[in-house]
Design a protein around this motif. Structure first.
Motif, PDB file in Angstrom:
ATOM      1  N   UNK A  50      60.904 -33.012 -61.257  1.00 17.65           N
ATOM      2  CA  UNK A  50      60.369 -34.300 -61.720  1.00 17.65           C
ATOM      3  C   UNK A  50      60.975 -34.686 -63.060  1.00 17.65           C
ATOM      4  N   UNK A  51      61.088 -33.719 -63.953  1.00 15.78           N
ATOM      5  CA  UNK A  51      61.648 -33.976 -65.275  1.00 15.78           C
ATOM      6  C   UNK A  51      63.103 -34.424 -65.172  1.00 15.78           C
ATOM      7  N   UNK A  60      63.417 -41.995 -71.767  1.00 21.48           N
ATOM      8  CA  UNK A  60      63.478 -40.922 -72.753  1.00 21.48           C
ATOM      9  C   UNK A  60      62.102 -40.442 -73.210  1.00 21.48           C
ATOM     10  N   UNK A  61      61.204 -41.344 -73.592  1.00 22.56           N
ATOM     11  CA  UNK A  61      59.888 -40.931 -74.072  1.00 22.56           C
ATOM     12  C   UNK A  61      59.082 -40.242 -72.986  1.00 22.56           C
ATOM     13  N   UNK A  62      59.188 -40.755 -71.769  1.00 24.07           N
ATOM     14  CA  UNK A  62      58.461 -40.165 -70.652  1.00 24.07           C
ATOM     15  C   UNK A  62      59.071 -38.812 -70.300  1.00 24.07           C
ATOM     16  N   UNK A  63      60.388 -38.697 -70.400  1.00 28.45           N
ATOM     17  CA  UNK A  63      61.049 -37.412 -70.150  1.00 28.45           C
ATOM     18  C   UNK A  63      60.597 -36.363 -71.157  1.00 28.45           C
ATOM     19  N   UNK A  64      60.430 -36.783 -72.403  1.00 32.04           N
ATOM     20  CA  UNK A  64      59.954 -35.867 -73.453  1.00 32.04           C
ATOM     21  C   UNK A  64      58.551 -35.360 -73.108  1.00 32.04           C
ATOM     22  N   UNK A  65      57.707 -36.267 -72.629  1.00 36.95           N
ATOM     23  CA  UNK A  65      56.349 -35.900 -72.234  1.00 36.95           C
ATOM     24  C   UNK A  65      56.386 -34.948 -71.035  1.00 36.95           C
ATOM     25  N   UNK A 112      55.522 -48.171 -72.758  1.00 35.05           N
ATOM     26  CA  UNK A 112      55.090 -47.826 -74.111  1.00 35.05           C
ATOM     27  C   UNK A 112      54.684 -46.358 -74.129  1.00 35.05           C
ATOM     28  N   UNK A 113      55.659 -45.443 -74.222  1.00 38.90           N
ATOM     29  CA  UNK A 113      55.357 -44.016 -74.156  1.00 38.90           C
ATOM     30  C   UNK A 113      54.386 -43.521 -75.220  1.00 38.90           C
ATOM     31  N   UNK A 114      54.190 -44.286 -76.279  1.00 41.30           N
ATOM     32  CA  UNK A 114      53.235 -43.847 -77.308  1.00 41.30           C
ATOM     33  C   UNK A 114      51.820 -43.760 -76.753  1.00 41.30           C
ATOM     34  N   UNK A 132      52.660 -33.053 -82.677  1.00 43.68           N
ATOM     35  CA  UNK A 132      53.851 -33.887 -82.889  1.00 43.68           C
ATOM     36  C   UNK A 132      53.480 -35.236 -83.478  1.00 43.68           C
ATOM     37  N   UNK A 133      54.402 -35.800 -84.195  1.00 41.58           N
ATOM     38  CA  UNK A 133      54.233 -37.134 -84.748  1.00 41.58           C
ATOM     39  C   UNK A 133      54.460 -38.149 -83.626  1.00 41.58           C
ATOM     40  N   UNK A 134      53.935 -39.348 -83.768  1.00 44.23           N
ATOM     41  CA  UNK A 134      54.173 -40.372 -82.752  1.00 44.23           C
ATOM     42  C   UNK A 134      55.651 -40.671 -82.520  1.00 44.23           C
ATOM     43  N   UNK A 135      56.463 -40.432 -83.527  1.00 45.79           N
ATOM     44  CA  UNK A 135      57.887 -40.709 -83.374  1.00 45.79           C
ATOM     45  C   UNK A 135      58.547 -39.828 -82.318  1.00 45.79           C
ATOM     46  N   UNK A 136      57.886 -38.745 -81.926  1.00 47.82           N
ATOM     47  CA  UNK A 136      58.458 -37.869 -80.900  1.00 47.82           C
ATOM     48  C   UNK A 136      58.563 -38.570 -79.554  1.00 47.82           C
ATOM     49  N   UNK A 137      57.759 -39.597 -79.340  1.00 44.51           N
ATOM     50  CA  UNK A 137      57.794 -40.345 -78.084  1.00 44.51           C
ATOM     51  C   UNK A 137      58.380 -41.745 -78.265  1.00 44.51           C
ATOM     52  N   UNK A 138      58.887 -42.034 -79.435  1.00 43.61           N
ATOM     53  CA  UNK A 138      59.395 -43.373 -79.737  1.00 43.61           C
ATOM     54  C   UNK A 138      60.913 -43.391 -79.641  1.00 43.61           C
ATOM     55  N   UNK A 139      61.405 -44.069 -78.638  1.00 38.23           N
ATOM     56  CA  UNK A 139      62.834 -44.194 -78.428  1.00 38.23           C
ATOM     57  C   UNK A 139      63.175 -45.678 -78.303  1.00 38.23           C
TER      58      UNK A 139
END
Length: 192
Positions: A50-51, A60-65, A112-114, A132-139
């Motif tokens: 899935x990843x 990108x943000x969803x992949x990080x999640x 909006x991955x945030x 993690x900071x919110x920036x970890x999901x912000x692309x």
């Protein structure tokens, strides 16, 4: 940042992602019933699938999640994160959150991955990682250029430019001094 998402590529792989997430959840539930089996390894493989699909689609943000769910299952399988019902519940939370988010995208919601941040922080905490900071999901989409100005502002005279730079430097130095003394409000002053 453009919130519009071309769901075409996602729609091509959505059914495979759903199937992989469903199988990962089933494998995790099977492991809860019989902890001596190989179900965690199966869950890991399904999550990896899935990843990979999400990474190819370019979310990108969803992949990080998604990767954080996979990493938690990996650490559970390897024993570096102790197995517990709470850890399993956190994995299920991640799977359900991801599935719901993808369904929302397919339904026309903005990307909006945030929105995934609370579950993302829970996944990281379950592995013993710092929040993690919110920036970890912000692309943000950096291919977008800012709009051109209708009228350029008049250039500053050398005296006004010098005065503006002096004020900015004084504000920064004042904020830096406060921050060095341990006052968090100094950070805000450095930004102005």
């Amino acid at each position: 940042m453009s919130l519009d998402l071309d769901i075409g590529p996602l729609s091509w792989v959505k059914s495979e992602i759903d199937l992989a997430l469903e199988r990962a959840g089933a494998a995790l539930s099977a492991h809860m019933a019989n902890p001596s089996g190989k179900e965690l390894a199966d869950a890991r493989g399904h999550l990896h699938q899935a990843n990979g699909a999400l990474a190819i689609v370019g979310l990108a943000g969803i992949s990080e999640f998604s990767d954080s769910i996979e990493q938690l299952v990996i650490t559970l399988a390897e024993g570096t994160t102790p197995w517990s019902d709470e850890a399993a519940a956190t994995v299920h939370l991640g799977l359900n959150t991801l599935r719901g988010y993808l369904d929302g995208l397919m339904g026309g919601e903005p990307n909006q991955p945030l929105k995934l941040l609370p579950a993302f922080q829970a996944l990281m905490a379950a592995r013993g990682q710092p929040a993690p900071e919110p920036t970890a999901l912000f692309f943000p989409d950096l291919t977008q250029r800012p709009p051109k100005r209708d009228v350029e502002p008049p250039p500053l005279t050398s005296d006004k430019l010098e005065a503006r730079l002096k004020m900015a430097r004084m504000s920064f130095e004042r904020g830096l001094l406060k921050w060095l003394k341990g006052e968090n409000r100094g950070i805000a002053e450095m930004k102005t």
